[in-house]
Write an enzyme that holds these catalytic residues in place. Structure first.
Site, PDB file in Angstrom:
ATOM      1  N   CYS A 112     -15.037  19.909 -14.675  1.00 58.24           N
ATOM      2  CA  CYS A 112     -15.752  18.639 -14.820  1.00 58.24           C
ATOM      3  C   CYS A 112     -15.315  17.634 -13.747  1.00 58.24           C
ATOM      4  CB  CYS A 112     -15.552  18.116 -16.243  1.00 58.24           C
ATOM      5  SG  CYS A 112     -16.710  16.839 -16.747  1.00 58.24           S
ATOM      6  N   HIS A 113     -14.655  16.546 -14.135  1.00 61.20           N
ATOM      7  CA  HIS A 113     -14.154  15.551 -13.186  1.00 61.20           C
ATOM      8  C   HIS A 113     -12.752  15.887 -12.667  1.00 61.20           C
ATOM      9  CE1 HIS A 113     -17.447  13.195 -14.941  1.00 61.20           C
ATOM     10  NE2 HIS A 113     -17.333  12.367 -13.925  1.00 61.20           N
TER      11      HIS A 113
END
Length: 187
Positions: A112-113
């Site tokens: 994800c991030h």
């Protein structure tokens, strides 16, 4: 799982604001494969998990990032969430810790991030990666080749986009942690 991680120690680097499922599902699957899992953070005590933008559970930190070394572990997991990697990339101890896994050619898994911290550690140049779509330009600007795939593996670096990709992410992370060192991986 077909790969055993018996005798391996895997670090999970996180702080407040991590996406809870992106820590707990890999944690449980890596632990089930036989590894000792260790929650590392720049902050002691408890860190706050999130379910998207809602507070979730708190988790007890095992080790402070400034007190451990990549040498102490066989692999690293970087969960996402927006606030978590944004804070980690501002912490020099965290950035150095991440960079050292690459210097030692040890596998790293980021979802994800999570790759924001990889950008700050300057370890994505020339690599094929994926992430949450909003990081695409950041990763390209840092020299990575960004692709929109559920899971990408590049010389010991495992990346995925989002919680929906966790099955593939966990399988590939366990596989890379089982393999160990990657001679072509560079910092």
């Amino acid at each position: 799982m077909s790969h055993t991680l018996n005798g391996k120690r895997i670090a999970f680097l996180a702080t407040d604001g991590f996406e809870q499922i992106e820590l707990t599902q890999p944690w449980n699957e890596i632990k089930a494969a036989g590894a000792a899992v260790v929650l590392v953070s720049p902050k002691s005590g408890l860190i706050q998990g999130m379910n998207h933008d809602e507070k979730a559970d708190q988790f007890k930190v095992d080790e402070l990032v400034g007190s451990v070394s990549a040498e102490d572990f066989d692999g690293l997991v970087l969960p996402g969430g927006v606030a978590n990697p944004d804070s980690l990339r501002m912490c020099e101890d965290s950035v150095s810790f991440v960079r050292d896994f690459f210097k030692q050619h040890k596998p790293v898994a980021a979802i994800c991030h999570g790759p924001w911290t990889l950008i700050e550690a300057d370890v994505v140049r020339g690599r094929k990666v994926t992430s949450w779509p909003s990081l695409k330009t950041d990763l390209i600007n840092a020299g990575a080749e960004w692709v929109d795939q559920a899971c990408v593996v590049d010389e010991g670096l495992v990346t995925s986009r989002k919680p929906d990709d966790l099955k593939a992410f966990c399988e590939k992370a366990v596989e890379e942690f089982a393999e160990g060192k990657h001679a072509q991986q560079t910092a």
